[in-house]
Design a protein around this motif. Structure first.
Motif, PDB file in Angstrom:
ATOM      1  N   VAL A 154       0.830  -1.209   0.000  1.00 22.99           N
ATOM      2  CA  VAL A 154       0.000   0.000   0.000  1.00 22.99           C
ATOM      3  C   VAL A 154       0.862   1.257   0.000  1.00 22.99           C
ATOM      4  N   GLY A 155       0.585   2.152  -0.951  1.00 19.25           N
ATOM      5  CA  GLY A 155       1.235   3.454  -1.001  1.00 19.25           C
ATOM      6  C   GLY A 155       2.692   3.444  -1.411  1.00 19.25           C
ATOM      7  N   SER A 156       3.220   2.311  -1.823  1.00 23.80           N
ATOM      8  CA  SER A 156       4.633   2.225  -2.199  1.00 23.80           C
ATOM      9  C   SER A 156       4.846   2.646  -3.640  1.00 23.80           C
ATOM     10  N   PHE A 157       6.109   2.898  -3.993  1.00 25.02           N
ATOM     11  CA  PHE A 157       6.476   3.331  -5.336  1.00 25.02           C
ATOM     12  C   PHE A 157       7.690   2.541  -5.807  1.00 25.02           C
ATOM     13  N   THR A 158       7.650   2.112  -7.073  1.00 20.42           N
ATOM     14  CA  THR A 158       8.844   1.498  -7.644  1.00 20.42           C
ATOM     15  C   THR A 158       9.103   1.991  -9.058  1.00 20.42           C
ATOM     16  N   SER A 159      10.375   2.244  -9.311  1.00 21.01           N
ATOM     17  CA  SER A 159      10.845   2.525 -10.665  1.00 21.01           C
ATOM     18  C   SER A 159      11.879   1.474 -11.061  1.00 21.01           C
ATOM     19  N   LYS A 160      11.968   0.421 -10.256  1.00 19.62           N
ATOM     20  CA  LYS A 160      12.909  -0.684 -10.492  1.00 19.62           C
ATOM     21  C   LYS A 160      12.133  -1.992 -10.538  1.00 19.62           C
ATOM     22  N   ASP A 161      12.703  -2.992 -11.210  1.00 23.67           N
ATOM     23  CA  ASP A 161      12.088  -4.314 -11.254  1.00 23.67           C
ATOM     24  C   ASP A 161      11.972  -4.882  -9.839  1.00 23.67           C
ATOM     25  N   LEU A 162      10.905  -5.659  -9.609  1.00 20.31           N
ATOM     26  CA  LEU A 162      10.741  -6.358  -8.343  1.00 20.31           C
ATOM     27  C   LEU A 162      11.040  -7.833  -8.574  1.00 20.31           C
ATOM     28  N   ALA A 163      11.839  -8.417  -7.689  1.00 17.07           N
ATOM     29  CA  ALA A 163      12.191  -9.836  -7.802  1.00 17.07           C
ATOM     30  C   ALA A 163      10.974 -10.698  -7.493  1.00 17.07           C
ATOM     31  N   PRO A 164      10.900 -11.878  -8.110  1.00 16.38           N
ATOM     32  CA  PRO A 164       9.783 -12.782  -7.824  1.00 16.38           C
ATOM     33  C   PRO A 164       9.694 -13.134  -6.339  1.00 16.38           C
ATOM     34  N   TYR A 165       8.459 -13.313  -5.876  1.00 19.34           N
ATOM     35  CA  TYR A 165       8.164 -13.753  -4.510  1.00 19.34           C
ATOM     36  C   TYR A 165       8.788 -12.863  -3.440  1.00 19.34           C
ATOM     37  N   THR A 166       8.800 -11.557  -3.687  1.00 20.96           N
ATOM     38  CA  THR A 166       9.267 -10.618  -2.676  1.00 20.96           C
ATOM     39  C   THR A 166       8.135  -9.678  -2.299  1.00 20.96           C
ATOM     40  N   ILE A 167       8.187  -9.178  -1.067  1.00 17.20           N
ATOM     41  CA  ILE A 167       7.260  -8.150  -0.606  1.00 17.20           C
ATOM     42  C   ILE A 167       8.063  -6.866  -0.514  1.00 17.20           C
ATOM     43  N   ASN A 168       7.586  -5.832  -1.220  1.00 15.20           N
ATOM     44  CA  ASN A 168       8.330  -4.585  -1.395  1.00 15.20           C
ATOM     45  C   ASN A 168       7.523  -3.428  -0.839  1.00 15.20           C
ATOM     46  N   GLN A 169       8.207  -2.564  -0.061  1.00 15.81           N
ATOM     47  CA  GLN A 169       7.502  -1.493   0.634  1.00 15.81           C
ATOM     48  C   GLN A 169       8.330  -0.222   0.621  1.00 15.81           C
ATOM     49  N   GLY A 170       7.644   0.928   0.547  1.00 15.38           N
ATOM     50  CA  GLY A 170       8.295   2.217   0.706  1.00 15.38           C
ATOM     51  C   GLY A 170       8.429   2.994  -0.581  1.00 15.38           C
ATOM     52  N   ASN A 171       9.129   4.134  -0.467  1.00 12.72           N
ATOM     53  CA  ASN A 171       9.379   5.014  -1.602  1.00 12.72           C
ATOM     54  C   ASN A 171      10.823   5.508  -1.519  1.00 12.72           C
ATOM     55  N   PRO A 172      11.717   4.883  -2.291  1.00 13.06           N
ATOM     56  CA  PRO A 172      11.481   3.802  -3.242  1.00 13.06           C
ATOM     57  C   PRO A 172      11.271   2.464  -2.531  1.00 13.06           C
ATOM     58  N   ALA A 173      10.544   1.584  -3.180  1.00 15.66           N
ATOM     59  CA  ALA A 173      10.236   0.282  -2.586  1.00 15.66           C
ATOM     60  C   ALA A 173      11.512  -0.531  -2.374  1.00 15.66           C
ATOM     61  N   GLN A 174      11.563  -1.155  -1.228  1.00 16.62           N
ATOM     62  CA  GLN A 174      12.663  -2.045  -0.852  1.00 16.62           C
ATOM     63  C   GLN A 174      12.072  -3.383  -0.429  1.00 16.62           C
ATOM     64  N   VAL A 175      12.820  -4.455  -0.646  1.00 19.21           N
ATOM     65  CA  VAL A 175      12.374  -5.774  -0.210  1.00 19.21           C
ATOM     66  C   VAL A 175      12.327  -5.786   1.316  1.00 19.21           C
ATOM     67  N   VAL A 176      11.168  -6.186   1.869  1.00 22.63           N
ATOM     68  CA  VAL A 176      11.056  -6.287   3.319  1.00 22.63           C
ATOM     69  C   VAL A 176      10.988  -7.743   3.776  1.00 22.63           C
ATOM     70  N   LYS A 177      10.558  -8.619   2.884  1.00 19.48           N
ATOM     71  CA  LYS A 177      10.618 -10.060   3.180  1.00 19.48           C
ATOM     72  C   LYS A 177      10.257 -10.863   1.946  1.00 19.48           C
ATOM     73  N   HIS A 178      10.398 -12.169   2.071  1.00 17.39           N
ATOM     74  CA  HIS A 178      10.086 -13.112   1.009  1.00 17.39           C
ATOM     75  C   HIS A 178       8.609 -13.497   1.125  1.00 17.39           C
ATOM     76  N   ARG A 179       7.921 -13.607  -0.002  1.00 15.13           N
ATOM     77  CA  ARG A 179       6.507 -13.988   0.016  1.00 15.13           C
ATOM     78  C   ARG A 179       6.390 -15.496   0.009  1.00 15.13           C
ATOM     79  N   GLU A 180       5.687 -16.016   0.996  1.00 17.17           N
ATOM     80  CA  GLU A 180       5.401 -17.443   1.070  1.00 17.17           C
ATOM     81  C   GLU A 180       3.911 -17.627   0.901  1.00 17.17           C
ATOM     82  N   ILE A 181       3.512 -18.529   0.026  1.00 15.88           N
ATOM     83  CA  ILE A 181       2.099 -18.788  -0.245  1.00 15.88           C
ATOM     84  C   ILE A 181       1.796 -20.223   0.174  1.00 15.88           C
ATOM     85  N   SER A 182       0.777 -20.390   1.009  1.00 13.05           N
ATOM     86  CA  SER A 182       0.442 -21.752   1.470  1.00 13.05           C
ATOM     87  C   SER A 182      -0.755 -22.315   0.723  1.00 13.05           C
TER      88      SER A 182
END
Length: 182
Positions: A154-182
């Motif tokens: 929510v409310g984040s911004f990216t001008s860079k590619d996001l890696a698969p299965y990552t959760i990205n937050q902020g401005n600029p968005a940074q990886v905050v953790k790995h996404r796990e799907i059950s």
């Protein structure tokens, strides 16, 4: 040197048929998309297809979704476009399968070259791979690939590619953790 917008040339002048097509799209968009009237998804999908969009099955388009050029839009299967999402696609935007573009999110392909006095237009496409979630009020700029199952919070911004299965937050968005799907 100073910015001189009088020298801006944009993308050139579109032909008369392109102008008529765009005017028709604006009419249909304002009547059937930029409204609280809950027109059926199949109806809105049909309109987008008439205007050249490539759309998969079971797409959900909520009210107030703004799409600049449907003929530069590719939507996969089971895509959700939330209220007031803005697909500002001067260049092509490709959205994969099982993608959620939340309310108020902005996919923005156009920008300007602030280093040139004429403020030249820069336009680069966006690719949103399968399983991505773009959070409410998040912004994605042109030239970006959102990797498979990545999340832009929510409310984040990216001008860079996001890696698969990552959760990205902020401005600029940074990886905050790995996404796990059950």
């Amino acid at each position: 040197m100073k910015t001189d917008l009088s020298t801006f040339t944009g993308e050139g002048s579109p032909g008369i048929s392109a102008k008529v097509k765009y005017l028709l799209w604006l009419l249909f968009s304002n009547v059937f998309f930029l409204t609280n009237i809950p027109y059926p998804n199949n109806f809105k999908v049909g309109i987008l297809k008439i205007f050249g969009a490539s759309i998969g099955k079971h797409v959900v388009i909520k009210p107030w979704v703004k799409i600049k050029f449907p003929w530069k839009l590719v939507l996969g299967d089971y895509v959700w476009l939330g209220e007031e999402a803005w697909i500002d696609n001067i260049s092509e935007i490709k959205i994969g399968n099982h993608v959620c573009i939340s309310q108020g999110a902005l996919l923005l392909t156009g920008n300007h070259d602030y280093k040139k006095s004429s403020f030249d237009l820069i336009s680069k496409g966006i690719v949103v791979e399968d399983g991505v979630w773009v959070g409410a009020k998040a912004t994605v700029s042109g030239g970006v690939v959102l990797g498979s199952h990545s999340v832009l919070t929510v409310g984040s911004f990216t001008s860079k590619d996001l890696a698969p299965y990552t959760i990205n937050q902020g401005n600029p968005a940074q990886v905050v953790k790995h996404r796990e799907i059950s």
